[in-house]
Design a protein around this motif. Structure first.
Motif, PDB file in Angstrom:
ATOM      1  N   SER A 132      31.762  28.817   5.639  1.00 21.97           N
ATOM      2  CA  SER A 132      30.942  28.366   6.714  1.00 21.97           C
ATOM      3  C   SER A 132      29.554  27.854   6.359  1.00 21.97           C
ATOM      4  O   SER A 132      29.190  26.539   6.821  1.00 21.97           O
ATOM      5  N   LYS A 133      28.964  28.466   5.332  1.00 18.90           N
ATOM      6  CA  LYS A 133      27.675  27.971   5.040  1.00 18.90           C
ATOM      7  C   LYS A 133      27.878  26.590   4.203  1.00 18.90           C
ATOM      8  O   LYS A 133      27.059  25.563   4.237  1.00 18.90           O
ATOM      9  N   ALA A 134      29.172  26.471   3.358  1.00 19.56           N
ATOM     10  CA  ALA A 134      29.155  25.510   2.580  1.00 19.56           C
ATOM     11  C   ALA A 134      29.341  24.192   3.518  1.00 19.56           C
ATOM     12  O   ALA A 134      28.899  23.056   3.444  1.00 19.56           O
ATOM     13  N   THR A 135      30.129  24.217   4.296  1.00 21.80           N
ATOM     14  CA  THR A 135      30.651  23.339   5.493  1.00 21.80           C
ATOM     15  C   THR A 135      29.410  22.948   6.510  1.00 21.80           C
ATOM     16  O   THR A 135      29.601  21.663   7.027  1.00 21.80           O
ATOM     17  N   SER A 136      28.193  23.606   6.534  1.00 23.66           N
ATOM     18  CA  SER A 136      27.393  23.475   7.379  1.00 23.66           C
ATOM     19  C   SER A 136      26.365  22.301   6.612  1.00 23.66           C
ATOM     20  O   SER A 136      25.469  21.912   7.375  1.00 23.66           O
ATOM     21  N   ILE A 137      26.440  22.242   5.446  1.00 26.99           N
ATOM     22  CA  ILE A 137      25.315  21.404   4.874  1.00 26.99           C
ATOM     23  C   ILE A 137      25.725  19.998   4.734  1.00 26.99           C
ATOM     24  O   ILE A 137      26.917  19.677   3.963  1.00 26.99           O
TER      25      ILE A 137
ATOM     26  N   ILE B 158      24.867  16.007   4.046  1.00 29.10           N
ATOM     27  CA  ILE B 158      23.603  15.417   3.333  1.00 29.10           C
ATOM     28  C   ILE B 158      23.965  13.722   3.516  1.00 29.10           C
ATOM     29  O   ILE B 158      25.056  13.235   3.242  1.00 29.10           O
ATOM     30  N   ASP B 159      22.816  13.178   3.672  1.00 27.28           N
ATOM     31  CA  ASP B 159      22.889  11.480   3.825  1.00 27.28           C
ATOM     32  C   ASP B 159      22.503  11.155   2.254  1.00 27.28           C
ATOM     33  O   ASP B 159      21.540  11.340   1.911  1.00 27.28           O
ATOM     34  N   PRO B 160      23.805  10.549   1.764  1.00 24.86           N
ATOM     35  CA  PRO B 160      23.496  10.181   0.275  1.00 24.86           C
ATOM     36  C   PRO B 160      22.374   8.716   0.110  1.00 24.86           C
ATOM     37  O   PRO B 160      21.842   8.728  -0.945  1.00 24.86           O
ATOM     38  N   THR B 161      22.005   8.146   1.154  1.00 20.89           N
ATOM     39  CA  THR B 161      21.042   7.240   1.301  1.00 20.89           C
ATOM     40  C   THR B 161      19.630   7.783   1.027  1.00 20.89           C
ATOM     41  O   THR B 161      18.796   7.167   0.350  1.00 20.89           O
ATOM     42  N   ASN B 162      19.462   9.114   1.535  1.00 22.07           N
ATOM     43  CA  ASN B 162      18.062   9.623   1.375  1.00 22.07           C
ATOM     44  C   ASN B 162      18.201  10.976   0.746  1.00 22.07           C
ATOM     45  O   ASN B 162      17.555  11.912   0.906  1.00 22.07           O
ATOM     46  N   MET B 163      19.206  11.149  -0.285  1.00 22.93           N
ATOM     47  CA  MET B 163      19.417  12.374  -0.865  1.00 22.93           C
ATOM     48  C   MET B 163      18.422  12.845  -1.845  1.00 22.93           C
ATOM     49  O   MET B 163      17.972  12.103  -2.895  1.00 22.93           O
ATOM     50  N   THR B 164      17.898  14.106  -1.899  1.00 19.76           N
ATOM     51  CA  THR B 164      16.692  14.329  -2.880  1.00 19.76           C
ATOM     52  C   THR B 164      17.397  15.287  -3.753  1.00 19.76           C
ATOM     53  O   THR B 164      18.698  15.844  -3.728  1.00 19.76           O
ATOM     54  N   GLU B 165      16.623  15.595  -4.903  1.00 20.55           N
ATOM     55  CA  GLU B 165      17.055  16.701  -5.925  1.00 20.55           C
ATOM     56  C   GLU B 165      17.469  18.084  -5.229  1.00 20.55           C
ATOM     57  O   GLU B 165      18.387  18.697  -5.474  1.00 20.55           O
ATOM     58  N   ALA B 166      16.294  18.261  -4.189  1.00 17.52           N
ATOM     59  CA  ALA B 166      16.290  19.510  -3.431  1.00 17.52           C
ATOM     60  C   ALA B 166      17.538  19.602  -2.603  1.00 17.52           C
ATOM     61  O   ALA B 166      18.360  20.753  -2.403  1.00 17.52           O
ATOM     62  N   ASP B 167      17.915  18.613  -1.754  1.00 20.05           N
ATOM     63  CA  ASP B 167      19.223  18.442  -1.151  1.00 20.05           C
ATOM     64  C   ASP B 167      20.281  18.798  -1.844  1.00 20.05           C
ATOM     65  O   ASP B 167      21.484  19.535  -1.484  1.00 20.05           O
ATOM     66  N   LEU B 168      20.744  18.131  -3.027  1.00 19.50           N
ATOM     67  CA  LEU B 168      21.869  18.327  -3.864  1.00 19.50           C
ATOM     68  C   LEU B 168      21.862  19.755  -4.361  1.00 19.50           C
ATOM     69  O   LEU B 168      22.798  20.309  -4.537  1.00 19.50           O
TER      70      LEU B 168
ATOM     71  N   PHE C 155      23.154  22.093  -1.787  1.00 23.99           N
ATOM     72  CA  PHE C 155      24.568  21.911  -1.381  1.00 23.99           C
ATOM     73  C   PHE C 155      25.374  22.361  -2.677  1.00 23.99           C
ATOM     74  O   PHE C 155      26.320  23.124  -2.410  1.00 23.99           O
ATOM     75  N   GLN C 156      24.940  22.011  -3.761  1.00 26.74           N
ATOM     76  CA  GLN C 156      25.607  22.691  -5.136  1.00 26.74           C
ATOM     77  C   GLN C 156      25.777  24.204  -4.963  1.00 26.74           C
ATOM     78  O   GLN C 156      26.565  24.863  -5.313  1.00 26.74           O
ATOM     79  N   ALA C 157      24.441  24.737  -4.617  1.00 29.97           N
ATOM     80  CA  ALA C 157      24.465  26.047  -4.585  1.00 29.97           C
ATOM     81  C   ALA C 157      25.631  27.042  -3.651  1.00 29.97           C
ATOM     82  O   ALA C 157      26.149  27.933  -3.734  1.00 29.97           O
TER      83      ALA C 157
ATOM     84  N   TRP D 268      29.744   9.611  -3.996  1.00 29.05           N
ATOM     85  CA  TRP D 268      29.326  10.826  -2.974  1.00 29.05           C
ATOM     86  C   TRP D 268      30.342  11.276  -2.036  1.00 29.05           C
ATOM     87  O   TRP D 268      30.776  12.457  -1.901  1.00 29.05           O
ATOM     88  N   SER D 269      30.880   9.923  -1.366  1.00 32.94           N
ATOM     89  CA  SER D 269      31.986  10.223  -0.212  1.00 32.94           C
ATOM     90  C   SER D 269      32.911  11.086  -0.865  1.00 32.94           C
ATOM     91  O   SER D 269      33.787  11.821  -0.212  1.00 32.94           O
ATOM     92  N   ASN D 270      33.683  10.589  -2.132  1.00 25.39           N
ATOM     93  CA  ASN D 270      34.506  11.255  -2.850  1.00 25.39           C
ATOM     94  C   ASN D 270      34.294  12.745  -3.065  1.00 25.39           C
ATOM     95  O   ASN D 270      35.184  13.458  -3.225  1.00 25.39           O
ATOM     96  N   VAL D 271      33.125  13.000  -3.465  1.00 18.49           N
ATOM     97  CA  VAL D 271      32.803  14.369  -3.766  1.00 18.49           C
ATOM     98  C   VAL D 271      32.893  15.235  -2.496  1.00 18.49           C
ATOM     99  O   VAL D 271      33.469  16.320  -2.498  1.00 18.49           O
ATOM    100  N   GLU D 272      32.482  14.545  -1.504  1.00 18.12           N
ATOM    101  CA  GLU D 272      32.587  15.532  -0.217  1.00 18.12           C
ATOM    102  C   GLU D 272      34.009  15.580   0.253  1.00 18.12           C
ATOM    103  O   GLU D 272      34.208  16.660   0.762  1.00 18.12           O
ATOM    104  N   THR D 273      35.009  14.802  -0.105  1.00 17.23           N
ATOM    105  CA  THR D 273      36.046  14.652   0.437  1.00 17.23           C
ATOM    106  C   THR D 273      36.906  15.876  -0.352  1.00 17.23           C
ATOM    107  O   THR D 273      37.825  16.696   0.241  1.00 17.23           O
ATOM    108  N   VAL D 274      36.816  16.147  -1.544  1.00 18.90           N
ATOM    109  CA  VAL D 274      37.473  16.840  -2.378  1.00 18.90           C
ATOM    110  C   VAL D 274      36.749  18.331  -1.944  1.00 18.90           C
ATOM    111  O   VAL D 274      37.644  19.483  -1.922  1.00 18.90           O
ATOM    112  N   TYR D 275      35.568  18.459  -1.800  1.00 19.62           N
ATOM    113  CA  TYR D 275      35.014  19.851  -1.269  1.00 19.62           C
ATOM    114  C   TYR D 275      35.500  20.195   0.074  1.00 19.62           C
ATOM    115  O   TYR D 275      35.740  21.198   0.369  1.00 19.62           O
TER     116      TYR D 275
END
Length: 202
Positions: A85-90, A92-102, A105-107, A45-52
């Motif tokens: 601005s919207k994308a970088t404002s989200i 997420i804590d991967p230890t408590n990430m829910t389907e709605a959170d992801l 983020f993806q949207a 997940w950290s790698n995903v955040e890094t490339v985004y």
């Protein structure tokens, strides 16, 4: 009879002790296995955040390049900036990430992808901007980062699937419920996600 009763009690005690030791080591090994797999998911997940984030970091340079062409459609650029601005404002804590959170983020990241695609389509109408070296540099970096995003999200999904399978398989699911290891959500494929980003060139 007395000795026999003592032997039976002793045998039962030993059997219970052996069972207790086996359960302890099963629980210990299972728990440590869950922790290791969850750490792998967190790393992916950290790698995903890094490339985004790398993609978001490209936009200020793109903004400066595009703004140097005064006749460019500012509304298109503004939408890219707002989506960034919207994308970088989200966060997420991967230890408590829910389907709605992801999904949220993806949207948001999808909105930024769409805004960038529309901007690059508009650039086609501006030959000088299209040939600008700074813009060409952006195109190359953008293409590489988009490819990395697709790879890293796949790696994350693979790690999440491995972890989820581990905690949902019997009897691991019993231990996972007791120790509060919850299922991880997956990235959902967007329409056209299997294709390379469309980058217009001269």
């Amino acid at each position: 009879m007395r000795n026999k009763g003592c032997m039976s009690a002793g045998t039962i005690g030993i059997a219970l002790l052996v069972i207790g030791v086996l359960v302890f080591f099963w629980g210990k090994n299972g728990y440590n296995n869950f922790v290791a797999k969850e750490q792998t998911v967190n790393t992916k997940w950290s790698n995903v955040e890094t490339v985004y984030q790398k993609r978001a970091n490209l936009i200020p340079n793109l903004e400066r390049t595009v703004k140097s062409y005064s006749q460019f459609e500012q509304e298109t650029l503004t939408k890219v900036i707002e989506a960034r601005s919207k994308a970088t404002s989200i966060n997420i804590d991967p230890t408590n990430m829910t389907e709605a959170d992801l999904a949220k983020f993806q949207a948001a990241q999808g909105e930024l992808s769409g805004a960038l695609s529309r901007l690059m389509a508009v650039v086609e109408s501006y030959p000088n901007l299209k040939a600008d070296q700074q813009y060409l540099n952006f195109q190359r970096e953008y293409t590489a980062i988009e490819n990395s995003i697709r790879s890293e999200t796949v790696y994350y999904n693979e790690a999440a699937q491995d972890y989820n399978t581990s905690i949902k398989t019997f009897p691991n699911n019993i231990l996972a419920n007791i120790t509060n290891f919850d299922e991880k959500p997956y990235f959902k494929a967007a329409a056209g996600a299997e294709n390379a980003p469309e980058v217009f060139t001269n």
